[in-house]
Design an enzyme around this catalytic site. Sequence first.
Site, mmCIF file in Angstrom:
data_model
loop_
_atom_site.group_PDB
_atom_site.id
_atom_site.type_symbol
_atom_site.label_atom_id
_atom_site.label_comp_id
_atom_site.label_asym_id
_atom_site.label_seq_id
_atom_site.Cartn_x
_atom_site.Cartn_y
_atom_site.Cartn_z
ATOM 1 N N LYS A 38 0.702 -1.282 0.087
ATOM 2 C CA LYS A 38 -0.066 -0.068 0.088
ATOM 3 C C LYS A 38 0.744 1.384 0.023
ATOM 4 C CE LYS A 38 -4.046 -2.285 2.197
ATOM 5 N NZ LYS A 38 -3.230 -3.666 2.726
HETATM 6 O O1 LIG Z 1 -9.308 -3.183 1.281
HETATM 7 C C1 LIG Z 1 -8.258 -3.972 2.241
HETATM 8 C C2 LIG Z 1 -6.946 -4.036 1.504
HETATM 9 C C3 LIG Z 1 -6.133 -4.927 1.765
HETATM 10 N N1 LIG Z 1 -6.255 -5.882 2.677
HETATM 11 C C4 LIG Z 1 -5.447 -6.827 2.947
HETATM 12 O O2 LIG Z 1 -5.967 -8.086 2.874
HETATM 13 C C5 LIG Z 1 -5.390 -9.145 3.863
HETATM 14 C C6 LIG Z 1 -6.622 -9.526 4.482
HETATM 15 O O3 LIG Z 1 -6.539 -10.661 5.376
HETATM 16 P P1 LIG Z 1 -7.717 -11.367 6.072
HETATM 17 O O4 LIG Z 1 -6.881 -12.410 7.170
HETATM 18 O O5 LIG Z 1 -8.300 -12.459 4.862
HETATM 19 O O6 LIG Z 1 -8.592 -10.698 6.656
HETATM 20 C C7 LIG Z 1 -4.702 -8.443 5.005
HETATM 21 O O7 LIG Z 1 -3.140 -8.377 4.541
HETATM 22 C C8 LIG Z 1 -4.987 -6.768 4.669
HETATM 23 O O8 LIG Z 1 -3.977 -5.953 4.981
HETATM 24 C C9 LIG Z 1 -7.758 -5.780 3.490
HETATM 25 O O9 LIG Z 1 -7.876 -6.611 4.405
HETATM 26 N N2 LIG Z 1 -8.339 -4.890 2.954
#
Ligand SMILES: O=c1ccn([C@@H]2O[C@H](COP(=O)(O)O)[C@@H](O)[C@H]2O)c(=O)[nH]1
Length: 278
Positions: free
Chosen positions: A96
Site C-alpha cells: 500500500k
Molecule cells: O481493503 C483492504 C486492502 C487490503 N487488505 C489486506 O488483505 C489481507 C486480508 O487478510 P484477512 O486475513 O483475509 O482478513 C490483509 O493483509 C489486509 O491488509 C484488506 O484486508 N482490505
Amino acid sequence: MESFGVRLDRAVRERGPLCVGIDPHPELLARWGLADDVDGLERFARTVVDALGDRVAVIKPQSAFFERFGSQGLAILESTIRQLRERGSLVLLDVKRGDIGSTVRAYASAYLDPSSPVYVDAITASPFLGVGSLAPMFELAAEHGGGVFVLALTSNPEGASVQRARAADGRTVAQLVIDEIAQLNAGAQPLGSIGLVIGATVGETGCDLSRVNGPLLAPGLGAQGATAADLRAVFGPALPTVLPSYSREVLGAGPRPEALRAAADRAVSDCRGVLAMS
Ligand SMILES: O=c1ccn([C@@H]2O[C@H](COP(=O)(O)O)[C@@H](O)[C@H]2O)c(=O)[nH]1
C-alpha cells in the site's frame, strides 16, 4: 515481458480465481506451534510457499508482517518472493505505497524493476495523494510487465467516510479513482494491468465499474466476515474480473500442507461458483 493483465488472465484460467495472502499474524504463528520470531516467520512463509506456490494463481505476502522483524524479516520476504516465483504463482506484494511522485518513483524501482531484490509481479498502492502521483508506478509497471492494485473501496469499515465522500462534481472519491484507472486500462486485451482494491465486505458500491477493464482484488473474505456469495452484490456485472483474496481463512487451516491445499481448493470452488454465475 507480457503484460501483467495477460499473465494474470492466464494464471486465473489455469489455476482458478484465487489470491491467498501470507499474513503471519502472531496468533497464527502460535496456532501453528511456531515462535513469534524470525525462525517462526521463515517456517510459516516456507510452509505456505511449499503448499500453495504451485497451485494458487496469486500469492500476496503482507509486507507488514515481514517488516516487523526488521532486516531479517525483509531477507525472509526476499527469499519468499524468490521461492514463489520458482513455483509459478504470481506475487502481489501488499505494501500500500503512495507518496509524492518523486518518491513514488523510488517505490516503483524497489518493487517493479526486475533488478531489485524485492521485485514482484504487482503491488498495492494508495491513491490518496492523488492517482496522478502514482504515475511512476504505472510507467514502470508498463515497461516491465508489472501490475499495480490501487485502493478504491477498502474492506475496513473506517474506509467509507473518506472513500464514499463526494467530490465537487458529485462523484464519490472511490468513483474518481475508478474512473482514472479505467482510462489507464482502456483498450487493453484481455485485461489491463492496473487493478483496483474493492473489499468483499463493502456491500453495494454505488460505483460504475463497467469501464475498469482491469482486475478487481476483493479482500475481506473469510476472517473479515464476507463470503463468496457477497461478491455478487458488490461487483454485479464486473464479477468476471474479480480476484477473490483470502488470508486468515486459508492460513488458519495450516500448518499441514494438505489442509492448506484443501482450504485453498474450497475457496476457489466457492468463488468459481459465484463468478461463473455472472
Ligand atoms: O481493503 C483492504 C486492502 C487490503 N487488505 C489486506 O488483505 C489481507 C486480508 O487478510 P484477512 O486475513 O483475509 O482478513 C490483509 O493483509 C489486509 O491488509 C484488506 O484486508 N482490505
